[in-house]
Scaffold this motif. Structure first.
Motif, PDB file in Angstrom:
ATOM      1  N   PHE A 210       0.882  -1.325  -0.134  1.00  0.00           N
ATOM      2  CA  PHE A 210       0.085  -0.163   0.023  1.00  0.00           C
ATOM      3  C   PHE A 210       0.947   1.222  -0.020  1.00  0.00           C
ATOM      4  O   PHE A 210       0.507   2.201  -0.736  1.00  0.00           O
ATOM      5  N   LEU A 211       1.901   1.118   0.534  1.00  0.00           N
ATOM      6  CA  LEU A 211       2.834   2.274   0.708  1.00  0.00           C
ATOM      7  C   LEU A 211       3.519   2.446  -0.874  1.00  0.00           C
ATOM      8  O   LEU A 211       3.540   3.729  -1.123  1.00  0.00           O
ATOM      9  N   GLU A 212       3.650   1.401  -1.413  1.00  0.00           N
ATOM     10  CA  GLU A 212       4.135   1.615  -2.758  1.00  0.00           C
ATOM     11  C   GLU A 212       3.147   2.117  -3.711  1.00  0.00           C
ATOM     12  O   GLU A 212       3.235   2.853  -4.754  1.00  0.00           O
ATOM     13  N   SER A 213       1.832   1.417  -3.737  1.00  0.00           N
ATOM     14  CA  SER A 213       0.914   1.671  -4.733  1.00  0.00           C
ATOM     15  C   SER A 213       0.561   3.202  -4.606  1.00  0.00           C
ATOM     16  O   SER A 213      -0.203   3.818  -5.419  1.00  0.00           O
ATOM     17  N   THR A 214       0.173   3.574  -3.321  1.00  0.00           N
ATOM     18  CA  THR A 214      -0.407   4.934  -2.904  1.00  0.00           C
ATOM     19  C   THR A 214       0.548   6.015  -3.013  1.00  0.00           C
ATOM     20  O   THR A 214       0.421   7.133  -2.859  1.00  0.00           O
ATOM     21  N   LYS A 215       1.989   5.459  -3.323  1.00  0.00           N
ATOM     22  CA  LYS A 215       3.279   6.597  -3.326  1.00  0.00           C
ATOM     23  C   LYS A 215       3.339   7.317  -2.126  1.00  0.00           C
ATOM     24  O   LYS A 215       3.615   8.559  -2.121  1.00  0.00           O
ATOM     25  N   MET A 216       3.196   6.678  -0.885  1.00  0.00           N
ATOM     26  CA  MET A 216       3.442   7.301   0.129  1.00  0.00           C
ATOM     27  C   MET A 216       5.103   7.944   0.467  1.00  0.00           C
ATOM     28  O   MET A 216       5.050   8.725   1.157  1.00  0.00           O
ATOM     29  N   TYR A 217       5.903   7.185  -0.282  1.00  0.00           N
ATOM     30  CA  TYR A 217       7.063   7.665  -0.319  1.00  0.00           C
ATOM     31  C   TYR A 217       7.649   8.859  -0.955  1.00  0.00           C
ATOM     32  O   TYR A 217       8.569   9.373  -0.514  1.00  0.00           O
ATOM     33  N   GLU A 218       6.600   9.390  -1.599  1.00  0.00           N
ATOM     34  CA  GLU A 218       6.841  10.613  -2.212  1.00  0.00           C
ATOM     35  C   GLU A 218       6.600  11.981  -1.268  1.00  0.00           C
ATOM     36  O   GLU A 218       7.420  12.836  -1.543  1.00  0.00           O
ATOM     37  N   VAL A 219       6.014  11.491   0.068  1.00  0.00           N
ATOM     38  CA  VAL A 219       5.675  12.573   0.956  1.00  0.00           C
ATOM     39  C   VAL A 219       6.150  12.258   2.335  1.00  0.00           C
ATOM     40  O   VAL A 219       6.082  13.067   3.172  1.00  0.00           O
ATOM     41  N   THR A 220       7.144  11.044   2.322  1.00  0.00           N
ATOM     42  CA  THR A 220       7.917  10.832   3.454  1.00  0.00           C
ATOM     43  C   THR A 220       9.203  10.546   2.966  1.00  0.00           C
ATOM     44  O   THR A 220       9.656  10.028   1.849  1.00  0.00           O
ATOM     45  N   ASP A 221      10.344  10.236   4.036  1.00  0.00           N
ATOM     46  CA  ASP A 221      11.666   9.885   3.818  1.00  0.00           C
ATOM     47  C   ASP A 221      12.174   8.711   4.328  1.00  0.00           C
ATOM     48  O   ASP A 221      13.169   8.095   3.971  1.00  0.00           O
ATOM     49  N   VAL A 222      11.528   8.010   5.200  1.00  0.00           N
ATOM     50  CA  VAL A 222      11.914   6.919   5.852  1.00  0.00           C
ATOM     51  C   VAL A 222      10.810   5.928   6.026  1.00  0.00           C
ATOM     52  O   VAL A 222       9.828   6.250   6.561  1.00  0.00           O
ATOM     53  N   ILE A 223      11.068   4.572   5.976  1.00  0.00           N
ATOM     54  CA  ILE A 223      10.057   3.504   6.111  1.00  0.00           C
ATOM     55  C   ILE A 223      10.993   2.870   7.217  1.00  0.00           C
ATOM     56  O   ILE A 223      11.982   2.456   7.002  1.00  0.00           O
ATOM     57  N   THR A 224      10.030   2.363   8.098  1.00  0.00           N
ATOM     58  CA  THR A 224      10.678   1.644   9.358  1.00  0.00           C
ATOM     59  C   THR A 224       9.742   0.657   9.799  1.00  0.00           C
ATOM     60  O   THR A 224       8.298   0.902   9.918  1.00  0.00           O
TER      61      THR A 224
END
Length: 334
Positions: A210-224
């Motif tokens: 879901f992080l990948e498909s909704t592109k949450m990485y575009e508006v955050t910098d770290v996945i933990t």
């Protein structure tokens, strides 16, 4: 033959071709067609339509409103089927919040999947609670390990201090993130991307796909990934609708549920790793951290506090659910 006569014959033929008892059933879910709930729904639809005269009409996230909207429509009988996470049914069925007690579910897929197959809590106790709300619980299944996305690295609860962290509108999830040290901020999903973009919140959690498909990485910098939970969802039918079906149609639905359940577990194999790799490819500077057992311990130490909050919210009914789940988990080695 005149055009009018041809049309009349065609209309009669169509009537003959479509059995009188064939119906179109509406099914809404909280994700896109190509995400886990959507894949499950498509398999369910395929099985129902292959084994009956009925048609399933699918409504992905956003087409009928937010999560609260589709639940209301399911209870009202406007929808025949709905897939909704216990995260959004916490106010309706407080005991379902048990899935947000951190570190309750096992990390190993084999144990996790067997738990969902065999759990007495899921297969015997929860259906009664859902029935009280006019819902026939058909299935619960996991969707993947939940990870945090934030602006800064998270190695301990101290790193979440004063971080405004989006949570689903779920009282126990609020307690869980409060115990983690964050400032939990309930928000509907449709507002999350914009709230991260503008700094209203600084973090949120979801499974890797879901992080990948909704592109949450575009508006955050770290996945933990701290190993605290596996996102769980529930597929339900409107109970009056389900109870009014013939035994044959009820069996078609149960069989389709079983096939879709096994399909979605297999579909998830390796999905988390693939999704995190896709994120890294899309944004090479993204920091992805999988915390060690030692680093997770301070987070794990909060589980007892959240369990107590759960029992306080749900009373004896919640206590029995939690105890049964622990027995079910022990039986599969969790």
């Amino acid at each position: 033959m005149s055009g009018l006569a041809v049309g009349a014959v065609a209309a009669v033929a169509a009537t003959v071709a479509a059995p009188a008892d064939a119906e179109t059933w509406r099914y809404a879910f909280e994700e896109a067609l190509d995400e886990v709930q959507g894949k499950y729904a498509q398999k369910f639809k395929e099985e129902v339509e292959a084994n009956s005269e009925h048609e399933i009409q699918l409504f992905p996230y956003g087409t009928l409103g937010e999560s609260a909207d589709i639940m209301e429509q399911a209870q009202a009988g406007i929808l025949q089927f709905v897939d909704q996470s216990p995260g959004f049914t916490g106010a309706l069925i407080p005991e379902a919040q048990v899935f947000f007690v951190p570190y309750l579910l096992p990390q190993e897929d084999e144990e996790l999947f067997e738990f969902f197959r065999t759990s007495k809590a899921i297969n015997e106790m929860f259906p009664e609670l859902y029935a009280q709300q006019g819902l026939e619980l058909l299935s619960m299944f996991p969707e993947g390990d939940v990870c945090l996305t934030t602006q800064e690295p998270v190695r301990s609860p101290e790193d979440l201090n004063e971080v405004k962290f989006r949570v689903m509108t779920n009282p126990l999830l609020v307690e869980s993130y409060r115990a983690f040290g964050a400032t939990p901020t309930p928000l509907p999903w449709g507002e999350v991307y914009g709230a991260l973009q503008t700094g209203i919140i600084q973090g949120q959690e979801n499974p890797g796909f879901f992080l990948e498909s909704t592109k949450m990485y575009e508006v955050t910098d770290v996945i933990t990934c701290i190993g605290h939970n596996n996102f769980t969802t529930a597929v339900m039918a409107n109970k009056d609708f389900f109870d009014g079906l013939s035994e044959e149609d009820q069996q078609v639905i149960r069989n389709a549920t079983d096939v879709a359940f096994e399909y979605i577990l297999e579909y998830q194999s390796g999905l988390q790793e693939e999704s995190l790799e896709k994120i890294k490819q899309a944004k090479p500077e993204m920091e992805i951290n999988i915390l060690s057992e030692e680093e997770r311990q301070p987070f794990m130490d909060t589980a007892g506090e959240v369990e107590e909050a759960f029992i306080e919210m749900t009373g004896d009914s919640g206590r029995k659910i939690l105890e049964q789940m622990k027995q079910d988990l022990a039986a599969v080695g969790g």
